[in-house]
Design a protein around this motif. Structure first.
Motif, PDB file in Angstrom:
ATOM      1  N   GLY A  39       2.623  -2.789  11.211  1.00 43.43           N
ATOM      2  CA  GLY A  39       2.079  -3.993  10.350  1.00 43.43           C
ATOM      3  C   GLY A  39       2.970  -4.214   9.253  1.00 43.43           C
ATOM      4  N   SER A  41       2.008  -4.654   6.249  1.00 47.01           N
ATOM      5  CA  SER A  41       1.134  -4.141   5.314  1.00 47.01           C
ATOM      6  C   SER A  41       1.519  -3.096   4.506  1.00 47.01           C
ATOM      7  N   THR A  48      -4.468   2.107   8.005  1.00 46.99           N
ATOM      8  CA  THR A  48      -5.004   0.725   8.552  1.00 46.99           C
ATOM      9  C   THR A  48      -6.262   1.051   9.499  1.00 46.99           C
ATOM     10  N   ARG A 112      -7.242  -7.798   3.797  1.00 43.67           N
ATOM     11  CA  ARG A 112      -6.245  -6.874   4.491  1.00 43.67           C
ATOM     12  C   ARG A 112      -6.761  -6.394   5.735  1.00 43.67           C
ATOM     13  N   GLU A 116      -5.236  -7.124   9.416  1.00 44.17           N
ATOM     14  CA  GLU A 116      -4.794  -6.188  10.314  1.00 44.17           C
ATOM     15  C   GLU A 116      -5.611  -6.375  11.775  1.00 44.17           C
TER      16      GLU A 116
END
Length: 153
Positions: A39, A41, A48, A112, A116
């Motif tokens: 990802g 992120s 995650t 977030r 995801e």
């Protein structure tokens, strides 16, 4: 893949047992694949996974997360600490037991987690479209309805 029913389950039709075994194996592989997707992120796959899981509940505890993610309590403490340091989760005293703490997503954590989840759903949709015909994809949808009924039973 030939299967013989065990003596304690002789009444399960072979086709149902084959479907169960195949479903179990494929879901495990698919889950690992989705968790391992990179990802943007900056989070680890474990972080995650916890973030997405927490997006499905109002509040949880470290122990509940560890059990759900099938990791040790110590490993989950480290994952939670990293998510807390990133401002994605917050700790609160449990109103029912002040010795216990509950964990919730912060607004940034909720955003977030949603991002995801959407990224993984889009990856899966693209992969289905690349590998399956419209008829095969419809068969997957039908199979998921059946598995949903099984999960709810």
């Amino acid at each position: 893949m030939e299967h013989v029913n065990s003596p304690d389950a002789p009444d399960i039709p072979d086709h149902a047992m084959r479907a169960a075994v195949e479903t179990f194996v494929i879901f495990g592989r698919l889950r690992r694949k989705l968790q391992a997707l990179p990802g943007d992120s900056g989070l680890t796959p474990a972080q995650t996974s916890v973030l997405v899981r927490m997006g499905k509940v109002d509040a949880t505890s470290v122990g509940e997360l560890a059990a759900a993610e099938q990791v040790t309590h110590q490993a989950m403490v480290k994952t939670v600490a990293a998510l807390e340091a990133a401002g994605l989760i917050a700790r609160h005293p449990d109103p029912a037991d002040r010795r216990r703490q509950t964990l919730t997503l912060t607004p940034a954590g909720r955003d977030r987690a949603q991002g995801e989840r959407q990224a993984r759903q889009q990856w899966l949709a693209r992969a289905l479209a690349e590998h399956g015909t419209p008829e095969e994809i419809e068969a997957v949808t039908i199979a998921m309805r059946l598995l949903g009924e099984v999960a709810d039973a």
